[in-house]
Design a protein around this motif. Sequence first.
Motif, PDB file in Angstrom:
ATOM      1  N   THR A  58       0.643  -1.255  -0.156  1.00 54.42           N
ATOM      2  CA  THR A  58      -0.157  -0.024   0.046  1.00 54.42           C
ATOM      3  C   THR A  58       0.998   1.044   0.205  1.00 54.42           C
ATOM      4  O   THR A  58       1.649   1.406   0.864  1.00 54.42           O
ATOM      5  N   VAL A  59       0.734   1.802  -1.115  1.00 56.72           N
ATOM      6  CA  VAL A  59       1.622   3.232  -1.261  1.00 56.72           C
ATOM      7  C   VAL A  59       0.606   4.514  -1.027  1.00 56.72           C
ATOM      8  O   VAL A  59      -0.352   4.549  -1.628  1.00 56.72           O
ATOM      9  N   ARG A  65       3.460   0.799   3.037  1.00 49.93           N
ATOM     10  CA  ARG A  65       3.037  -0.362   4.047  1.00 49.93           C
ATOM     11  C   ARG A  65       3.150  -1.603   3.188  1.00 49.93           C
ATOM     12  O   ARG A  65       2.581  -1.731   2.147  1.00 49.93           O
ATOM     13  N   LEU A  66       3.723  -2.833   3.925  1.00 55.40           N
ATOM     14  CA  LEU A  66       3.702  -4.041   3.729  1.00 55.40           C
ATOM     15  C   LEU A  66       3.077  -5.025   4.312  1.00 55.40           C
ATOM     16  O   LEU A  66       3.227  -4.700   5.748  1.00 55.40           O
ATOM     17  N   ALA A  67       2.193  -5.864   3.775  1.00 55.95           N
ATOM     18  CA  ALA A  67       1.778  -6.879   4.606  1.00 55.95           C
ATOM     19  C   ALA A  67       1.771  -8.219   4.093  1.00 55.95           C
ATOM     20  O   ALA A  67       2.115  -8.342   2.838  1.00 55.95           O
ATOM     21  N   ARG A  89       5.777   1.205   8.767  1.00 58.09           N
ATOM     22  CA  ARG A  89       5.845   1.795   7.449  1.00 58.09           C
ATOM     23  C   ARG A  89       7.370   1.284   7.017  1.00 58.09           C
ATOM     24  O   ARG A  89       8.301   1.480   7.772  1.00 58.09           O
ATOM     25  N   TRP A  90       7.468   0.679   5.640  1.00 55.70           N
ATOM     26  CA  TRP A  90       8.652   0.485   4.951  1.00 55.70           C
ATOM     27  C   TRP A  90       9.401   1.849   4.320  1.00 55.70           C
ATOM     28  O   TRP A  90      10.844   1.773   4.414  1.00 55.70           O
ATOM     29  N   ALA A  91       8.713   2.865   4.145  1.00 58.21           N
ATOM     30  CA  ALA A  91       9.479   4.208   3.749  1.00 58.21           C
ATOM     31  C   ALA A  91       8.493   5.002   4.437  1.00 58.21           C
ATOM     32  O   ALA A  91       7.166   5.128   4.310  1.00 58.21           O
ATOM     33  N   VAL A  92       9.205   6.200   4.639  1.00 54.14           N
ATOM     34  CA  VAL A  92       8.483   7.532   5.066  1.00 54.14           C
ATOM     35  C   VAL A  92       8.923   8.588   4.504  1.00 54.14           C
ATOM     36  O   VAL A  92      10.032   9.028   4.409  1.00 54.14           O
ATOM     37  N   ASP A  93       8.007   9.527   4.212  1.00 52.11           N
ATOM     38  CA  ASP A  93       8.236  10.647   3.580  1.00 52.11           C
ATOM     39  C   ASP A  93       7.931  11.866   4.521  1.00 52.11           C
ATOM     40  O   ASP A  93       6.414  12.018   4.302  1.00 52.11           O
ATOM     41  N   THR A 106      -4.291  -1.110  -3.376  1.00 55.74           N
ATOM     42  CA  THR A 106      -3.376  -2.059  -2.864  1.00 55.74           C
ATOM     43  C   THR A 106      -2.697  -2.834  -4.293  1.00 55.74           C
ATOM     44  O   THR A 106      -3.413  -3.283  -5.078  1.00 55.74           O
ATOM     45  N   LEU A 107      -1.485  -3.160  -4.278  1.00 52.87           N
ATOM     46  CA  LEU A 107      -0.754  -3.906  -5.228  1.00 52.87           C
ATOM     47  C   LEU A 107      -0.673  -5.266  -4.486  1.00 52.87           C
ATOM     48  O   LEU A 107       0.048  -5.357  -3.609  1.00 52.87           O
TER      49      LEU A 107
END
Length: 147
Positions: A58-59, A65-67, A89-93, A106-107
């Motif tokens: 989910t971006v 976020r990854l699940a 969170r896997w990446a944070v901006d 969601t992908l």
Amino acid sequence: MVELIAVLLLVGVLAVVALPRLDGSLGLRGTAWRDQVQAGLLQARSLATGHRRLVCVTVTIGAVRLAMASANPASSCNTTLPGPDGDARWAVDPQSLAVTVSPAGTLFVQPDGRITSDGAGLTAVNASVAIAGETTLQITGETGHVR
């Protein structure tokens, strides 16, 4: 009066030197965010193929976020994967730059590495992630390649 002119001249010189550097470093934040999103997508593919489980990506504005599914086969993800720093969170901006994911939502990264629009893996989808001011990330659904 001489001191006032000297101070104004000094402030002017500092503004000419410092502002372009500040603008350049702010521009790097967008590039860093794009790289973090790309790394999150690549990590999702690696986790899906390595664990042979469905991984959901989910971006959103400010976070990736990854699940992962707790069992295989699965059509949804029920276990949140903590990021490298232990956060969800896997990446944070911190700037919260505008992010557009096409198709929206969601992908789903299948255990074979394909990217689909549904958890069951019926429809491989070519997706894109556009980040304000940066080049768009292109995702090939059949191979899971991110560029």
